[in-house]
Design a protein around this motif. Structure first.
Motif, PDB file in Angstrom:
ATOM      1  N   CYS A   1       0.812  -1.219   0.000  1.00 53.46           N
ATOM      2  CA  CYS A   1       0.000   0.000   0.000  1.00 53.46           C
ATOM      3  C   CYS A   1       0.840   1.262   0.000  1.00 53.46           C
TER       4      CYS A   1
ATOM      5  N   ASP B   1      -0.443   4.599  -1.845  1.00 52.70           N
ATOM      6  CA  ASP B   1      -1.062   5.656  -1.052  1.00 52.70           C
ATOM      7  C   ASP B   1      -0.113   6.791  -0.694  1.00 52.70           C
TER       8      ASP B   1
ATOM      9  N   ARG C   1      -6.511   3.179   5.507  1.00 49.85           N
ATOM     10  CA  ARG C   1      -6.441   2.065   4.560  1.00 49.85           C
ATOM     11  C   ARG C   1      -5.243   1.167   4.847  1.00 49.85           C
ATOM     12  N   LEU C   2      -4.152   1.782   5.262  1.00 49.84           N
ATOM     13  CA  LEU C   2      -2.954   1.015   5.589  1.00 49.84           C
ATOM     14  C   LEU C   2      -3.248   0.032   6.715  1.00 49.84           C
TER      15      LEU C   2
ATOM     16  N   GLU D   1      -5.601  -2.780   5.426  1.00 48.42           N
ATOM     17  CA  GLU D   1      -4.884  -3.737   4.594  1.00 48.42           C
ATOM     18  C   GLU D   1      -4.023  -4.661   5.429  1.00 48.42           C
TER      19      GLU D   1
END
Length: 422
Positions: free
Chosen positions: A280, A284, A368-369, A372
């Motif tokens: 990611c 990102d 999001r990190l 994930e």
């Protein structure tokens, strides 16, 4: 009623937090707090502080000794320094501290109450009652030496206080949370941290209500002198065994060894952190990764900081894992990588600043990190932890490694056999 969350063993450690680490803990602790408040609100930050496993992980990700009692003092101190300039905006105030600072708590609470319109007398009374319950009503052999009281503008509060047992060289941390608290004498603790050291007299348990009343009756009927004589007779007799499973909480055992070992870390969670950072990070943080000094190692640290901000309570059962973000001041698991640490602070500060301006893209990337990392968790190689630690030790000088022993020299300048320990 406040919910009990568990307990843990905390070995006593001496020494001081060096200025170079204390200053960074102050900045990182404040920024993480601000991120949690933006994402989840002030009350959620109080709930986190009342959770002993999260609290220990919070201190570990900031570079403190991952398993020791020193985390309590350093985290409370860092938050007190870091949140003071932000108190008006965040509405969170940290009072008290260790030793003489703990005795100033009621006066500090009065000052806060005058500024924000709270009942300072009631807050001071709560502070004194909390200390009395854990020092007198809960007779567990630990003498209190630290009392931190964190209160919001809404009057909600959390107390984190710690006692020590010099004979066993153990500490016990107590967590209180005002949310849902209806009585100071019926199961008031959010959590108690510490190792069971034998039979504990806990008069702050609802099951002790009859005992409390009988003690008052005895005092009225017999008087203190006769009670003392009867107590002396009882002490000469062997005590009956304590009931199994009563009045004790499940606890996380923090081991005495200082080094981080494979058994201290849930490897599949670490694997998730590593894979999320690798997969990611480039997507990102594309613009960020073009900046000199920010690379995969910083994104790996950010993955663990993101979990501290967003992770569910069950994910903090292995605080040692969070020490793999920024190491430890005593070189365990590896020296603190100052360049990585400073870049972590810079990235988080940028995300917070943009969020205040209405741009939440960087904060969303951190969220999001973390998501994930959970999705990418898989069974990990048994030697993953040792591999990660060895890699950071090998590159410690490149990362600006620092410990209480000083800056880390280049690997080539260290004689074989001398680098792993000092």
């Amino acid at each position: 009623m406040a919910q009990r969350a568990g307990s843990a063993d905390l070995p006593l450690h001496g020494g001081r937090v060096p200025a170079w680490l204390g200053e960074r803990m102050t900045r990182l602790g404040a920024i993480i707090t601000e991120a949690i408040v933006i994402e989840y609100g002030r009350e959620e930050m109080l709930r986190r502080l009342a959770h002993p496993f999260w609290f220990q992980s919070f201190g570990a990700v900031m570079g403190m000794d991952w398993h020791s009692s020193g985390i309590t003092t350093s985290v409370i101190g860092a938050l007190k320094r870091g949140l003071a300039p932000r108190a008006k905006d965040l509405g969170i105030h940290v009072c008290g501290g260790r030793g003489s600072h703990s005795r100033k708590t009621p006066a500090e609470l009065l000052a806060v109450a005058e500024r924000v319109g709270l009942d300072g007398g009631a807050l001071g009374r709560a502070s004194r009652l909390v200390a009395k319950v854990d020092s007198a009503a809960v007779q567990d052999g630990f003498g209190l030496y630290l009392h931190g009281f964190i209160v919001t503008d809404d009057g909600q509060w959390v107390v984190v206080q710690q006692g020590m047992n010099e004979e066993t060289r153990q500490a016990r941390r107590y967590h209180w949370l005002s949310e849902g608290l209806t009585s100071f004498l019926d199961d008031p603790h959010a959590a108690i941290e510490g190792q069971s050291t034998g039979e504990i007299v806990n008069l702050a348990d609802r099951r002790a209500d009859t005992s409390r009343q009988r003690q008052l009756d005895l005092l009225a009927d017999l008087g203190p002198d006769r009670i003392a004589r009867e107590a002396a007779k009882l002490e000469a007799k062997p005590a009956p065994p304590a009931p199994q499973g009563e009045l004790f909480l499940p606890h996380l055992t923090m081991p005495a060894h200082h080094d981080v070992r494979a058994e201290d870390v849930v490897a599949r969670r670490l694997q998730g952190n590593l894979r999320a950072a690798a997969e990611c990070g480039p997507r990102d943080f594309a613009n960020l990764l073009l900046v000199p000094g920010v690379g995969a190692r910083t994104v790996r640290a950010l993955a663990q900081v993101a979990e501290v901000v967003h992770g569910a309570p069950y994910r903090f059962g292995d605080p040692a894992r969070f020490s793999l973000a920024h190491g430890g001041k005593d070189r365990h698991p590896f020296p603190v990588p100052l360049r990585v640490y400073d870049q972590t602070i810079r990235v988080l500060k940028s995300a917070i600043t943009r969020a205040h301006l209405g741009h939440s893209d960087e904060l969303a990337a951190l969220r999001r990190l973390d998501a994930e990392a959970r999705r990418l968790e898989v069974a990990a190689d048994d030697r993953l932890v040792e591999t990660v630690i060895a890699a950071d030790i090998a590159r410690s000088h490149d990362y600006g490694g620092m410990s209480v022993f000083g800056p880390e020299p280049p690997l080539s300048s260290v004689r074989p056999g001398r680098r792993p320990l000092r």
